[in-house]
Design a protein around this motif. Structure first.
Motif, PDB file in Angstrom:
ATOM      1  N   ALA A 138     -44.388 -61.192  23.357  1.00 20.70           N
ATOM      2  CA  ALA A 138     -44.375 -60.860  24.762  1.00 20.70           C
ATOM      3  C   ALA A 138     -43.562 -59.589  25.007  1.00 20.70           C
ATOM      4  CB  ALA A 138     -43.820 -62.020  25.573  1.00 20.70           C
ATOM      5  N   ALA A 139     -42.450 -59.452  24.309  1.00 20.58           N
ATOM      6  CA  ALA A 139     -41.623 -58.262  24.488  1.00 20.58           C
ATOM      7  C   ALA A 139     -42.374 -57.015  24.053  1.00 20.58           C
ATOM      8  CB  ALA A 139     -40.319 -58.397  23.709  1.00 20.58           C
TER       9      ALA A 139
ATOM     10  N   LEU B 280     -51.774 -70.129  18.560  1.00 18.90           N
ATOM     11  CA  LEU B 280     -50.422 -69.984  18.024  1.00 18.90           C
ATOM     12  C   LEU B 280     -49.375 -70.486  19.005  1.00 18.90           C
ATOM     13  CD1 LEU B 280     -50.609 -66.425  16.415  1.00 18.90           C
ATOM     14  CD2 LEU B 280     -50.455 -68.611  15.208  1.00 18.90           C
ATOM     15  N   ILE B 281     -49.721 -70.531  20.297  1.00 20.90           N
ATOM     16  CA  ILE B 281     -48.744 -70.926  21.308  1.00 20.90           C
ATOM     17  C   ILE B 281     -49.201 -72.095  22.166  1.00 20.90           C
ATOM     18  CG2 ILE B 281     -47.681 -68.646  21.402  1.00 20.90           C
ATOM     19  CD1 ILE B 281     -49.262 -68.190  24.036  1.00 20.90           C
ATOM     20  N   GLN B 282     -50.429 -72.578  21.976  1.00 20.77           N
ATOM     21  CA  GLN B 282     -50.928 -73.706  22.758  1.00 20.77           C
ATOM     22  C   GLN B 282     -50.146 -74.970  22.420  1.00 20.77           C
ATOM     23  OE1 GLN B 282     -55.048 -73.719  21.600  1.00 20.77           O
ATOM     24  NE2 GLN B 282     -55.703 -73.066  23.632  1.00 20.77           N
TER      25      GLN B 282
ATOM     26  N   LEU C  96     -53.432 -73.526  15.888  1.00 18.42           N
ATOM     27  CA  LEU C  96     -53.674 -72.378  15.009  1.00 18.42           C
ATOM     28  C   LEU C  96     -52.481 -72.125  14.097  1.00 18.42           C
ATOM     29  CD1 LEU C  96     -55.588 -70.123  14.144  1.00 18.42           C
ATOM     30  CD2 LEU C  96     -54.594 -68.701  15.947  1.00 18.42           C
ATOM     31  N   LEU C  97     -51.291 -72.314  14.623  1.00 22.53           N
ATOM     32  CA  LEU C  97     -50.090 -72.126  13.804  1.00 22.53           C
ATOM     33  C   LEU C  97     -50.095 -73.112  12.640  1.00 22.53           C
ATOM     34  CD1 LEU C  97     -47.388 -70.740  13.311  1.00 22.53           C
ATOM     35  CD2 LEU C  97     -46.347 -72.438  14.819  1.00 22.53           C
TER      36      LEU C  97
ATOM     37  N   PHE D  40     -45.865 -65.744  12.041  1.00 21.71           N
ATOM     38  CA  PHE D  40     -47.179 -65.873  12.669  1.00 21.71           C
ATOM     39  C   PHE D  40     -47.076 -65.784  14.186  1.00 21.71           C
ATOM     40  CE2 PHE D  40     -48.491 -68.451   8.769  1.00 21.71           C
ATOM     41  CZ  PHE D  40     -49.075 -67.367   8.159  1.00 21.71           C
ATOM     42  N   GLN D  41     -46.090 -66.455  14.765  1.00 23.87           N
ATOM     43  CA  GLN D  41     -45.985 -66.477  16.227  1.00 23.87           C
ATOM     44  C   GLN D  41     -45.585 -65.135  16.812  1.00 23.87           C
ATOM     45  OE1 GLN D  41     -43.570 -70.089  16.804  1.00 23.87           O
ATOM     46  NE2 GLN D  41     -45.318 -70.828  17.966  1.00 23.87           N
TER      47      GLN D  41
END
Length: 105
Positions: A1-2, A31-33, A38-39, A76-77
């Motif tokens: 995000a940054a 990756l964030i759900q 996915l992660l 990964f994230q």
């Protein structure tokens, strides 16, 4: 995000659009759900790849109780931006694969 915020000249609305596009267009939302589907898959793939390509190392890490997920999940994230241990050239190549070749492997 940054990274997206910086890339959007610190305009929050534009950064949100950029992040959303990255997550959707590159198929990275998992990756964030919730549940991190996915992660989990990427970590499994890394474990299998390590066992196939570096079996002695993979076995030694397993015996020591060191899961690759311990450090790979953060890589990964953050799409390797946060990984200080990964050389900049390697990160640039990974981003090229992601953004231009639409392929992470």
């Amino acid at each position: 995000a940054a990274f997206c915020l910086k890339g959007a000249a610190f305009d929050e609305a534009r950064a949100h659009v950029l992040l959303d596009a990255l997550l959707d267009d590159l198929g990275l939302r998992g990756l964030i759900q919730p549940g991190l589907p996915l992660l989990k898959r990427r970590c499994l793939e890394l474990r299998l790849l390590a066992a196939a390509r570096c079996p002695r190392l993979a076995e030694r890490l397993r015996r020591q109780g060191v899961g690759l997920e311990m450090f790979a999940a953060a890589w990964f994230q953050t799409l390797f931006v946060y990984a200080a241990a990964v050389p900049r050239d390697a990160v640039a190549r990974l981003w090229t694969l992601l953004l231009f070749e639409r392929h992470w492997k």
